[in-house]
Write an enzyme that holds these catalytic residues in place. Structure first.
Site, mmCIF file in Angstrom:
data_model
loop_
_atom_site.group_PDB
_atom_site.id
_atom_site.type_symbol
_atom_site.label_atom_id
_atom_site.label_comp_id
_atom_site.label_asym_id
_atom_site.label_seq_id
_atom_site.Cartn_x
_atom_site.Cartn_y
_atom_site.Cartn_z
ATOM 1 C CG HIS A 100 -1.711 1.209 1.451
ATOM 2 N ND1 HIS A 100 -3.019 1.329 1.035
ATOM 3 C CD2 HIS A 100 -1.398 2.395 2.044
ATOM 4 C CE1 HIS A 100 -3.475 2.524 1.370
ATOM 5 N NE2 HIS A 100 -2.506 3.198 1.985
ATOM 6 C CD GLU A 101 1.919 3.191 3.731
ATOM 7 O OE1 GLU A 101 2.040 4.313 3.200
ATOM 8 O OE2 GLU A 101 0.960 2.891 4.464
ATOM 9 C CG HIS A 112 0.235 6.097 -0.658
ATOM 10 N ND1 HIS A 112 -0.821 6.810 -1.189
ATOM 11 C CD2 HIS A 112 -0.224 5.545 0.502
ATOM 12 C CE1 HIS A 112 -1.874 6.692 -0.384
ATOM 13 N NE2 HIS A 112 -1.544 5.931 0.634
#
Length: 293
Positions: free
Chosen positions: A139-140, A143
């Site tokens: 998820h990071e 980003h």
């Protein structure tokens, strides 16, 4: 949520400081064009200063320690996971940090895709399974790969610009009106105390209201980061990670500017002011495949 809030507060503080300096030095824009130029310079300036300082501020605020060489099997796994996922999405290996906190949380920050930072809490490493932690890291990484840091900075710059412009335009009209220049033809900003007071109050109020726009974009990017994680490690792993987050509590550690956290629960703000969508909505979006197309 805390990190985004502090990013917004930092921008607001920069605008207020610039406004104070301008008012004290008597530098005022006598035309709408000049005011817009000044607002743009200061509005984007505050946002980009926050972005450029984001990694330093993030590490300082949480007491994070960058892993130079892994000291144990967990740190080795963390570095290898970040390295593998970075290669999958085509970005340079981010710096990887661990910070002491009981909360299950992680964030990414940095001024560029190829000069970023991914940090995870000790609570995440201790309380999540490897599959769940892998999904959070993905998820990071998503980003970073999506360029969300720069995107949010540009959005914040536009918002800052309009907040400064509208606030000072109204303040100039109010100060001129009270000084007798009701036609606005004088080059003088009018009563300087009125100008200063009105502009500061309006920048504060409009800045808070404008955060609704910024938070909407932030929530939108969270859905895409969840989808990016699902593409990297599988939908079920990301859903499992979000379900685990539902059983955790609200993170309380100090925040940093321009950081994208995985934990998006909020009990004190309405959804309009939330940086993350409710976890149930994120899980539903993954199950429906809405952002996976």
């Amino acid at each position: 949520m805390m990190r985004i809030a502090l990013f917004l507060l930092t921008n607001l503080a920069v605008m207020l400081v610039f406004g104070l300096v301008l008012s004290l030095t008597g530098i005022q824009s006598s035309s709408v064009q000049g005011l817009m130029i000044m607002a743009g310079l200061f509005g984007f300036g505050g946002a980009f200063v926050s972005l450029l300082m984001s990694k330093w501020m993030a590490l300082r605020s949480v007491g994070g320690e960058v892993i130079e060489r892994p000291r144990n099997e967990t740190e080795y796994w963390l570095l290898e996971t970040v390295r593998r996922q970075s290669q999958q999405v085509g970005i340079a290996m981010p710096q990887v940090a661990i910070y002491q906190a009981p909360d299950i949380n992680a964030f990414a920050t940095g001024a560029r895709r190829d000069a970023s930072l991914v940090a995870v809490s000790t609570g995440l490493l201790q309380n999540m399974s490897r599959d769940e932690a892998e999904a959070v890291i993905a998820h990071e990484i998503s980003h970073v790969a999506n360029g969300d840091m720069v995107t949010m900075t540009l959005i914040q710059g536009v918002v800052n610009t309009f907040v400064i412009f509208i606030s000072r335009l109204i303040a100039q009209i109010a100060a001129g009106f009270l000084s007798g220049d009701r036609d606005g033809e004088s080059n003088s900003p009018g009563n300087p105390m009125v100008y200063f007071a009105v502009s500061m109050v309006l920048e504060l109020v409009f800045g808070i209201l404008a955060s609704i726009i910024t938070m909407w974009f932030s929530r939108h990017r969270e859905f895409h980061a969840d989808a990016g994680s699902a593409k990297l490690v599988g939908r079920e792993k990301m859903i499992a990670a979000l379900q685990r987050l539902k059983t955790s509590y609200e993170p309380q550690e100090a925040g940093s500017m321009m950081a994208f956290c995985i934990n998006g629960k909020s009990k004190t703000f309405s959804e309009l002011f939330m940086s993350h969508p409710p976890l149930d909505k994120r899980i539903e979006a993954l199950r429906s495949g809405q952002y996976l197309k």
